[in-house]
Design an enzyme around this catalytic site. Structure first.
Site, PDB file in Angstrom:
ATOM      1  N   HIS A 134      -3.348   7.043   3.076  1.00 32.08           N
ATOM      2  CA  HIS A 134      -3.764   5.774   2.485  1.00 32.08           C
ATOM      3  C   HIS A 134      -5.130   5.408   3.054  1.00 32.08           C
ATOM      4  CE1 HIS A 134      -4.088   1.736   1.232  1.00 32.08           C
ATOM      5  NE2 HIS A 134      -3.750   1.188   2.384  1.00 32.08           N
TER       6      HIS A 134
ATOM      7  N   CYS B  37       0.807  -1.224   0.000  1.00 32.87           N
ATOM      8  CA  CYS B  37       0.000   0.000   0.000  1.00 32.87           C
ATOM      9  C   CYS B  37       0.841   1.277   0.000  1.00 32.87           C
ATOM     10  CB  CYS B  37      -0.957   0.005   1.180  1.00 32.87           C
ATOM     11  SG  CYS B  37      -1.995  -1.449   1.233  1.00 32.87           S
TER      12      CYS B  37
ATOM     13  N   ASN C 170     -10.183  -0.317   0.461  1.00 31.46           N
ATOM     14  CA  ASN C 170      -8.723  -0.205   0.400  1.00 31.46           C
ATOM     15  C   ASN C 170      -8.246  -0.693  -0.970  1.00 31.46           C
ATOM     16  OD1 ASN C 170      -5.957  -0.553   0.621  1.00 31.46           O
ATOM     17  ND2 ASN C 170      -6.021  -1.521   2.628  1.00 31.46           N
TER      18      ASN C 170
HETATM   19  N1  COA Z   1     -18.515  -8.829   9.964  1.00 35.59           N
HETATM   20  C1  COA Z   1     -18.938  -9.092  11.215  1.00 35.59           C
HETATM   21  N2  COA Z   1     -18.103  -9.465  12.206  1.00 35.59           N
HETATM   22  C2  COA Z   1     -16.794  -9.546  11.902  1.00 35.59           C
HETATM   23  C3  COA Z   1     -16.306  -9.284  10.634  1.00 35.59           C
HETATM   24  C4  COA Z   1     -17.225  -8.909   9.625  1.00 35.59           C
HETATM   25  N3  COA Z   1     -16.838  -8.643   8.381  1.00 35.59           N
HETATM   26  N4  COA Z   1     -14.947  -9.444  10.636  1.00 35.59           N
HETATM   27  C5  COA Z   1     -14.621  -9.795  11.881  1.00 35.59           C
HETATM   28  N5  COA Z   1     -15.726  -9.863  12.659  1.00 35.59           N
HETATM   29  C6  COA Z   1     -15.828 -10.210  14.062  1.00 35.59           C
HETATM   30  C7  COA Z   1     -14.633 -10.992  14.555  1.00 35.59           C
HETATM   31  O1  COA Z   1     -14.803 -12.370  14.235  1.00 35.59           O
HETATM   32  C8  COA Z   1     -14.673 -10.725  16.029  1.00 35.59           C
HETATM   33  O2  COA Z   1     -15.641 -11.566  16.614  1.00 35.59           O
HETATM   34  P1  COA Z   1     -15.370 -12.267  18.037  1.00 35.59           P
HETATM   35  O3  COA Z   1     -15.202 -11.107  18.991  1.00 35.59           O
HETATM   36  O4  COA Z   1     -16.573 -13.058  18.228  1.00 35.59           O
HETATM   37  O5  COA Z   1     -14.114 -13.055  17.859  1.00 35.59           O
HETATM   38  C9  COA Z   1     -15.183  -9.300  16.114  1.00 35.59           C
HETATM   39  O6  COA Z   1     -15.811  -9.031  14.855  1.00 35.59           O
HETATM   40  C10 COA Z   1     -14.099  -8.273  16.358  1.00 35.59           C
HETATM   41  O7  COA Z   1     -13.031  -8.545  15.473  1.00 35.59           O
HETATM   42  P2  COA Z   1     -11.737  -7.678  15.461  1.00 35.59           P
HETATM   43  O8  COA Z   1     -10.780  -8.282  14.501  1.00 35.59           O
HETATM   44  O9  COA Z   1     -11.273  -7.424  16.856  1.00 35.59           O
HETATM   45  O10 COA Z   1     -12.325  -6.312  14.870  1.00 35.59           O
HETATM   46  P3  COA Z   1     -11.561  -4.960  14.669  1.00 35.59           P
HETATM   47  O11 COA Z   1     -12.305  -3.894  15.329  1.00 35.59           O
HETATM   48  O12 COA Z   1     -10.087  -5.077  14.914  1.00 35.59           O
HETATM   49  O13 COA Z   1     -11.737  -4.746  13.100  1.00 35.59           O
HETATM   50  C11 COA Z   1     -10.490  -4.897  11.076  1.00 35.59           C
HETATM   51  C12 COA Z   1     -11.182  -5.654  12.186  1.00 35.59           C
HETATM   52  C13 COA Z   1      -9.918  -5.900  10.089  1.00 35.59           C
HETATM   53  C14 COA Z   1     -11.528  -4.035  10.382  1.00 35.59           C
HETATM   54  C15 COA Z   1      -9.375  -3.991  11.672  1.00 35.59           C
HETATM   55  O14 COA Z   1      -8.570  -4.757  12.536  1.00 35.59           O
HETATM   56  C16 COA Z   1      -8.525  -3.373  10.634  1.00 35.59           C
HETATM   57  O15 COA Z   1      -8.966  -2.545   9.859  1.00 35.59           O
HETATM   58  N6  COA Z   1      -7.216  -3.695  10.598  1.00 35.59           N
HETATM   59  C17 COA Z   1      -6.297  -3.139   9.657  1.00 35.59           C
HETATM   60  C18 COA Z   1      -6.462  -3.816   8.331  1.00 35.59           C
HETATM   61  C19 COA Z   1      -5.814  -3.060   7.204  1.00 35.59           C
HETATM   62  O16 COA Z   1      -5.990  -1.876   7.101  1.00 35.59           O
HETATM   63  N7  COA Z   1      -5.073  -3.759   6.347  1.00 35.59           N
HETATM   64  C20 COA Z   1      -4.429  -3.214   5.234  1.00 35.59           C
HETATM   65  C21 COA Z   1      -3.291  -2.344   5.644  1.00 35.59           C
HETATM   66  S1  COA Z   1      -2.629  -1.514   4.278  1.00 35.59           S
END
Ligand code: COA
Length: 327
Positions: A254, A113, A284
């Site tokens: 980004h 990215c 993204n």
């Molecule tokens: N829909 C519903 N629930 C979802 C889900 C979805 N699409 N994806 C994950 N969950 C659930 C998880 O299973 C978890 O459930 P649990 O508590 O029962 O285990 C819960 O939601 C929380 O998950 P978590 O991973 O802690 O959520 P989060 O607030 O960290 O959000 C992301 C997840 C991926 C959105 C976040 O971590 C993120 O944006 N990370 C950076 C990713 C990124 O930008 N990558 C590219 C970089 S260039």
């Protein structure tokens, strides 16, 4: 002093829209979760006969048309992508051929990215030395081709698109003021594509059985690192130029997650009104996200001569980067 200036911008996204409601029918998720956790409402998804080069070429043509520069005038084409048409040749060479940019040297950059800002940094250096004059830097990705649409943790985040900028030398006090690029290979396994390379060749059964052709990500760890890294890179840009956050007219970060963008803004001291956000429309798009945002900001009149524009990115590797521009 010779500076590199962005003179033209362009972008292209596929026509097909994939909404959060569409994803509700594919995996166990819902619009409310995706919107509150990421800020994304919809993303674009390429048709079967569209490739990374297809979008890259459209974005490139649009940037060149803006300033009436012909492809033959180009000296260099850089394509930042982690989803090239082929492992080789470089997608940049395919773009070169389609454009008819017969006088250009063309190659790809792999920095996930952060790829567009890595490309900007390289182009800036080449122009400042006087070795090259007209350089096209393109960020182009078809991330939906490497995303597992049965994995709700990742498939909601990514989309397809391309953005391009033309850089030319300028004697004026305008253009790229600084670029900062960084890598931290200690965490490469937090965000990567295990298959399709030499470690897990596509010809091995394991690659198919374990679905190694889809990207893997530890979302929480990536989130925390992203906020710190983008904040640090942006702060480095300001410090290097003796500027403060108040001097910045627009931050173009980004577009990975709205919460990452807001936290970065807070860290650097730039309020949301001065941050460009379009990830609700595209998700993204990796290396394409900043040049698409820059093109939209440019075409919608948000950039005026003399404005300070700060860009910051973060991606797999990990890589992170910033650039400060006087528009
Ligand atoms: N829909 C519903 N629930 C979802 C889900 C979805 N699409 N994806 C994950 N969950 C659930 C998880 O299973 C978890 O459930 P649990 O508590 O029962 O285990 C819960 O939601 C929380 O998950 P978590 O991973 O802690 O959520 P989060 O607030 O960290 O959000 C992301 C997840 C991926 C959105 C976040 O971590 C993120 O944006 N990370 C950076 C990713 C990124 O930008 N990558 C590219 C970089 S260039």
């Amino acid at each position: 002093m010779l500076r590199a200036r962005i003179t033209g911008t362009g972008s292209a996204v596929p026509d097909k829209v994939l909404t959060n409601q569409d994803l509700e029918k594919m995996v166990d998720t819902n619009d409310e979760w995706i919107t509150t956790r990421t800020g994304i409402k919809e993303r674009r998804i390429a048709a079967k006969d569209e490739y990374t080069s297809t979008l890259a070429i459209k974005a490139a043509r649009s940037a060149l048309e803006m300033v009436s520069v012909s492809p033959e005038q180009l000296d260099m084409i850089l394509v930042a992508t982690v989803t090239p048409d082929f492992p080789f040749p470089a997608t940049a060479c395919i773009v070169q051929n389609e454009l008819g940019a017969n006088n250009a040297v063309a190659f790809d950059i792999t920095a996930a990215c952060s790829g567009f800002l890595y490309g900007l940094s390289m182009a800036d250096a080449y122009i400042k030395t006087g070795a090259f004059k007209k350089i096209l830097v393109i960020g182009a990705e078809l991330l939906t081709r490497i995303v597992d649409f049965t994995d709700r943790n990742t498939c909601i985040l990514f989309g397809d698109g391309a953005g391009a900028v033309l850089l030319e030398p300028s004697e004026e006090e305008k253009g790229i003021l600084s670029t900062h690029i960084y890598s931290n290979g200690n965490h490469w396994q937090l965000l990567y594509l295990p298959g399709l390379g030499t470690r897990n060749p596509v010809t091995e059964q394991k690659t198919m059985d374990e679905r190694l052709y889809y990207l893997r990500m530890e979302g929480n760890d990536v989130f925390k690192y992203a906020v710190r890294a983008m904040g640090d890179a942006a702060t480095a840009a300001l410090e290097a130029n003796g500027c403060t956050a108040d001097d910045v007219k627009l931050l173009i970060p980004h577009q990975a997650n709205r919460r990452i963008i807001e936290a970065t803004g807070k860290r650097v001291g730039i309020p949301l009104e001065r941050i460009f956000v379009n990830l609700h429309k595209y998700g993204n798009t990796s290396a394409a996200s900043i040049p698409i945002a820059l093109d939209e900001a440019n075409r919608s009149g948000r950039l005026n001569p003399g404005d300070l524009v700060l860009m910051a990115a973060f991606g797999g590797g990990f890589t992170y980067a910033s650039a400060l521009i006087k528009w």
